[in-house]
Every structure is written in structure tokens, then in C-alpha cells.
Design a protein around this motif. Sequence first.
Motif, PDB file in Angstrom:
ATOM      1  N   ILE A  60       2.092   2.611   4.481  1.00  0.00           N
ATOM      2  CA  ILE A  60       0.950   2.288   3.621  1.00  0.00           C
ATOM      3  C   ILE A  60       0.330   1.011   4.176  1.00  0.00           C
ATOM      4  O   ILE A  60       0.808  -0.089   3.924  1.00  0.00           O
ATOM      5  CB  ILE A  60       1.381   2.079   2.149  1.00  0.00           C
ATOM      6  N   PHE A  61      -0.738   1.152   4.954  1.00  0.00           N
ATOM      7  CA  PHE A  61      -1.310   0.011   5.664  1.00  0.00           C
ATOM      8  C   PHE A  61      -2.191  -0.875   4.787  1.00  0.00           C
ATOM      9  O   PHE A  61      -2.417  -2.034   5.101  1.00  0.00           O
ATOM     10  CB  PHE A  61      -2.102   0.491   6.879  1.00  0.00           C
ATOM     11  N   THR A  62      -2.693  -0.337   3.697  1.00  0.00           N
ATOM     12  CA  THR A  62      -3.530  -1.103   2.774  1.00  0.00           C
ATOM     13  C   THR A  62      -3.370  -0.526   1.377  1.00  0.00           C
ATOM     14  O   THR A  62      -3.070   0.676   1.232  1.00  0.00           O
ATOM     15  CB  THR A  62      -5.018  -1.066   3.215  1.00  0.00           C
ATOM     16  N   GLU A  63      -3.564  -1.360   0.375  1.00  0.00           N
ATOM     17  CA  GLU A  63      -3.428  -0.852  -0.999  1.00  0.00           C
ATOM     18  C   GLU A  63      -4.501   0.172  -1.324  1.00  0.00           C
ATOM     19  O   GLU A  63      -4.372   0.945  -2.271  1.00  0.00           O
ATOM     20  CB  GLU A  63      -3.431  -1.985  -2.023  1.00  0.00           C
ATOM     21  N   ASN A  64      -5.573   0.200  -0.530  1.00  0.00           N
ATOM     22  CA  ASN A  64      -6.633   1.184  -0.774  1.00  0.00           C
ATOM     23  C   ASN A  64      -6.132   2.619  -0.622  1.00  0.00           C
ATOM     24  O   ASN A  64      -6.653   3.524  -1.274  1.00  0.00           O
ATOM     25  CB  ASN A  64      -7.830   0.927   0.148  1.00  0.00           C
ATOM     26  N   ILE A  65      -5.142   2.833   0.222  1.00  0.00           N
ATOM     27  CA  ILE A  65      -4.549   4.173   0.361  1.00  0.00           C
ATOM     28  C   ILE A  65      -3.927   4.590  -0.968  1.00  0.00           C
ATOM     29  O   ILE A  65      -4.133   5.706  -1.441  1.00  0.00           O
ATOM     30  CB  ILE A  65      -3.496   4.191   1.487  1.00  0.00           C
ATOM     31  N   VAL A  66      -3.184   3.690  -1.588  1.00  0.00           N
ATOM     32  CA  VAL A  66      -2.529   4.009  -2.867  1.00  0.00           C
ATOM     33  C   VAL A  66      -3.569   4.109  -3.973  1.00  0.00           C
ATOM     34  O   VAL A  66      -3.461   4.968  -4.851  1.00  0.00           O
ATOM     35  CB  VAL A  66      -1.456   2.956  -3.212  1.00  0.00           C
ATOM     36  N   ARG A  67      -4.586   3.280  -3.926  1.00  0.00           N
ATOM     37  CA  ARG A  67      -5.625   3.338  -4.956  1.00  0.00           C
ATOM     38  C   ARG A  67      -6.370   4.669  -4.901  1.00  0.00           C
ATOM     39  O   ARG A  67      -6.628   5.286  -5.944  1.00  0.00           O
ATOM     40  CB  ARG A  67      -6.584   2.164  -4.804  1.00  0.00           C
ATOM     41  N   LEU A  68      -6.709   5.137  -3.708  1.00  0.00           N
ATOM     42  CA  LEU A  68      -7.386   6.428  -3.568  1.00  0.00           C
ATOM     43  C   LEU A  68      -6.457   7.568  -3.972  1.00  0.00           C
ATOM     44  O   LEU A  68      -6.867   8.490  -4.681  1.00  0.00           O
ATOM     45  CB  LEU A  68      -7.888   6.628  -2.132  1.00  0.00           C
ATOM     46  N   ALA A  69      -5.197   7.503  -3.547  1.00  0.00           N
ATOM     47  CA  ALA A  69      -4.229   8.533  -3.913  1.00  0.00           C
ATOM     48  C   ALA A  69      -4.040   8.584  -5.433  1.00  0.00           C
ATOM     49  O   ALA A  69      -3.894   9.663  -6.007  1.00  0.00           O
ATOM     50  CB  ALA A  69      -2.898   8.268  -3.219  1.00  0.00           C
ATOM     51  N   THR A  70      -4.078   7.422  -6.079  1.00  0.00           N
ATOM     52  CA  THR A  70      -3.943   7.368  -7.540  1.00  0.00           C
ATOM     53  C   THR A  70      -5.155   7.993  -8.215  1.00  0.00           C
ATOM     54  O   THR A  70      -5.020   8.762  -9.174  1.00  0.00           O
ATOM     55  CB  THR A  70      -3.750   5.914  -8.008  1.00  0.00           C
TER      56      THR A  70
END
Length: 142
Positions: A60-70
Motif C-alpha cells: 500500500i504505497f499511499t493511503e489513497n489506495i485504501v481510501r479508493l478501495a473503501t
Amino acid sequence: MTETTTTTHKHQTFPVDGFENDFTLELMLFEQVTNAKEISDSIKSGSFDVEVALMNPKTIFTENIVRLATFKAIASMETKCMVTRTLHSEIIFNASPKTNINEAFRRFGAGPDSTAILVARVCDKKKEQIVVDTGNSSNSSN
């Protein structure tokens, strides 16, 4: 579960874009984890107190990956189109660019040998509690 010493380096809370009035995303990074297998086993067995997504911070290189996945996971939950059984597993699935569930969990989920874990948890602002029973959620306005 045995106790362990871990270090938290980062703890952030974000509104979920598109669902700002309803949900927040909480991210916590734990390093020097020594009991990842026990944590993973307790989540799989249902004995873990809180539903969370345990992710591999190395992928997970940036929290934006998790935010988009959420966002994608909540949208799938709201439209009853989830691929996985829970909202938090749907986050891990949606972090992957591929559609293979096993590959997504292998690559983006925390493994039994993980020494660092990124914990993602979704909170329902209206209920002011963590979303647990997401598979049967409905948005009826009767």
C-alpha cells in the motif's frame, strides 16, 4: 491471544469521499508486530472483537489506495453487489487491480509472518460505531 508489544507510527481518520456524512475510515500502522498469525486466526474464526481489514503496508504505497478501495467497498455494500462477505474484506479485494480474491488477499492482506500491519476500519457516523454487520445492510427509506 497472547500479548505483544507493537509500535504505532501513524493513526489517521478520513471522511470517505462520496459518503462523507455517513462513514469515516480509520487507518493505523503497526510495526514490530510479533503475533500476526494469532490476530489473523482470530479474525478468521470470528473471535476478534472488532471488524477490521488487516493490510500489508509494503504493498500500500499511499493511503489513497485504501481510501479508493473503501469507497468502492461501501458503494458495493450499498448496492448489494459485494464480492466478499464483509465490508472490510471488500476493502482488501478492492485494493487490488485484479479481480482474483485469493490474489488480492495474498498480495494486499497481512500474512501470518507480517511484522508490520496497516489496519483499516470503517466507522458508521450515524451509529457512531464500527460497521460490523455489513452483508445485510439496507438503505430503505420506508
